[in-house]
Design a protein around this motif. Structure first.
Motif: not given
Length: 342
Positions: A20, A23-24, A27, A48, A52-53, A56
């Motif tokens: 997570e 991912k942040e 992004d 997105q 990001l699927k 990450p």
């Protein structure tokens, strides 16, 4: 009298290796229009909706291979630079990251809380690019105007062609270069070809012979030229024949055309050309990070050896070497002195 300070800016890093957090970070990084320069809706669909699927989780695993007990190598090294530089300066030194924390806003605020009203902001990128120097300056100006309108900022300009930098880089490479190497590969971070044209206000770049001209109006804005210029300067100082040096570009993303030649393709083909003992350096970076410690010294090494190479030597970035800290000091002093002339 106005009080002065220094803000060192690097790329940034996730807070941790948790998916997570990665991912942040990705992004924020990939949604920057200076990195992926599509219209917002198409950038959002790509980043997105697709990247990001899956990315990450893969990136988190890669970060785990380079993460230290102190945290992200890039953040740790930047803090070491800050600490060493502070000992040489009589003004406060803070750090900020273009993405994630400590952010550019946090860095400026830390200086303002110390009473600073004039800041020398140093993007730690030797060469100019839309996705590095340009986005740092735009973000800093956005933050300054919105949050700190009373602050003045002087920017350290790209220093790829400054002798004090290329002398420093050449000395660092010379100390680590194996005596029996077949070739020295300069691997720079890649950018899409369209970025080169977008950043050229002179419209004189043709992505061909102009990179190697002594003068061309686009040189101040051309990342590709500046990479070749850095290489030429360093190999001249090292007194190496050009036949023993190679330039390539790494880290391409997506299917768009990026500047060539590509590092991964180079690593896979040069063993067949008789290059079995390779040394590699990454002069687009001043601090070791995921792109150098994992992409090059791990993945790149595997590619080279699997293709028939026999010996692979990764030469670290300048990191917190004392001679590099001295270069930073001089470049910052130049901009601190500019405040007195305004």
């Amino acid at each position: 009298m106005a009080k002065k300070g220094i803000l060192l800016i690097n790329l940034g890093s996730p807070r941790s290796t948790a998916v997570e957090d990665v991912k942040e970070y990705l992004d924020e990084f990939l949604m920057d229009e200076k990195v992926i320069d599509y219209r917002w809706i198409f950038r959002a669909l790509l980043v997105q909706g697709i990247i990001l699927k899956t990315r990450p989780a893969k990136s988190a695993e890669a970060y785990k291979t380079v993460w230290t007990d102190e945290g992200s190598p890039l953040i740790v090294i930047t803090k070491k630079i800050q600490k060493k530089l502070q000992k040489l300066m009589d003004v406060p030194v803070e750090i900020g990251m273009r993405y994630a924390e400590p952010s550019i806003e946090t860095g400026i605020r830390n200086l303002v809380e110390k009473g600073i009203t004039e800041i020398v902001l140093f993007p730690l990128y030797p060469q100019y690019a839309m996705s590095t120097t340009e986005t740092v300056i735009e973000k800093a100006e956005e933050v300054r105007k919105k949050k700190f309108p009373g602050v003045r900022i002087n920017y350290v300009q790209p220093f790829y062609n400054r002798d004090l930098y290329t002398d420093c880089l050449a000395e660092s490479i010379k100390e680590k270069l194996p005596e029996d190497f077949d070739a020295l590969l300069f691997s720079y971070h890649g950018v899409p070809e369209r970025h080169i044209y977008k950043t050229d206000p002179t419209k004189t770049c043709n992505m061909n012979d102009c990179c190697h001209k002594d003068t061309n109006p686009s040189h101040s804005f051309c990342y590709r030229h500046q990479c070749f210029n850095t290489t030429d300067s360093v190999i001249r100082k090292l007194e190496l024949p050009k036949s023993k040096t190679i330039v390539s570009f790494q880290s391409r993303l997506g299917k768009d055309k990026w500047i060539e030649p590509y590092t991964d393709h180079t690593l896979e083909t040069i063993p067949q050309k008789g290059i079995k003992n390779l040394a590699i350096v990454c002069p687009a970076f001043v601090s070791d990070c995921l792109e150098t410690l994992e992409e090059i010294s791990v993945e790149g090494k595997e590619q080279f050896l699997e293709a028939g190479g026999e010996k692979f030597t990764y030469i670290p970035c300048l990191n917190d070497e004392d001679r590099w800290i001295e270069v930073i000091r001089i470049l910052c002093e130049e901009q601190l002195n500019q405040f007195y002339l305004l």
